[in-house]
Design a protein around this motif. Sequence first.
Motif: not given
Length: 433
Positions: A186-188, A191, A194, A205, A208, A409, A411, A417, A428
């Motif tokens: 997972v990569s932020f 919002e 993600i 993708c 939030i 990851c 934020d 996350f 989260v």
Amino acid sequence: MLNLISPAYENIRKELESHITSLDGEYEKLTTILSKHGEEWHKEIDGVINQMNTELNEIKANHRDILIKHLKEIEQIEALLKENMSTLKDLERVSNVVSTIMEYTSRNSEFRKPPSKVDVSFPTFCPKPMDREKVYTLIGSIKPLTFTKNENGYILEKQRDASKELLDTPEVINTFNTGYKNPRSVSFYSEQEIWASAESNEIKCFAIRGYITKAIRNKSGEWPEDIAVTSDGCLLYSDWKLQTINKVVNGQIEEIITLQGWIPGNLCVTSSGDILVVMCDETKTQFKVVRYSGSVEKHAIMYKEDSTLLYPGKYSTKYIVENRNLDICVAVCAVGAVVVVDQSGKLRFRYMGHSSRSKQNRFIPRGITTNSQSQILIADGANHCIHILDHEGKLLGYVENVNEPVGLCVDKLDNVFVVEYKTGVLKVIKYLK
């Protein structure tokens, strides 16, 4: 206070060292751009020259046609002249036949008049004088090096940033289902962006609130080994089958790195914009971390000072992240260790889990990230928790009760996350005060 100032100066030094290390790569990128621009100009010039050569060939063909037409006219007159001369000789032989002589009409006056002469001049090439300054202006220009000195100096970390403490009980502040079976990463970015990947060729993708905003399918049809997002929001992913690192720009997939003899694994984007890629050889017995500036390889990390491998173990997932202090942290799942080196590749420490959990399951790191405090967060899939370390490798605490966490990851507020491997649920979690 000294405990705050000393690390700040260490970070400043490391930042300068990083800039110095990246010089060759950055200038090589500029040289590559300049060379490509030169190739484009050469193509344009070659195109113009080829066009002019085509025009010249057309003029030559026209020139030849004019001369051949005139030649045929002369040959025709010459044939008539020979025919007339042959007639006169025949008349000489029958000079006593008056009727034949009377029928002959002389064409001497016709032949005495010379034919028109056709003059065809050769084309000429009129080269314009070379004007180096004008050419330089047309191609472009190089902005000179600028150097400024900020008298206010570097900004040291504020004490309030360094004094963030862990919550006694971390709080789940958001959750949604990714729809994945066996998620991996997972990569932020924001919002509204993600990104998440799994053992599927579709990279999703999410916003939030949990709905999908877009999706990308891997060209090879296989799942991506890992994903990351650049500072300008472009998705990166590694394709182990095609042995490429790909960049998604406006929905289009571009291959930016193609490997020969090595298989790309996990990757991350550094604070300077470089890409760190974990890769293994085709025998899947040797591993290294390679730093890229764009598509240009800058540095490889593979061995300890005693020439033994830094990243041992069979082929398996090795999550990677750059810490805020520029250390490079790799979670080696197969051997149950997190290996942390400085940016030059010198080993700083190894974390093998904590003794308080020695009676439980073996430490299996399946995700790693860092936060604004240079703290290192590690997903421990076997023990259903997230380990939190300081930048020296000291255990600070845990985030408990996460079902087989994988792929971490944070934020911009340092909330973590994490995706649960069995359920595909993304959580989260707030863990800092």
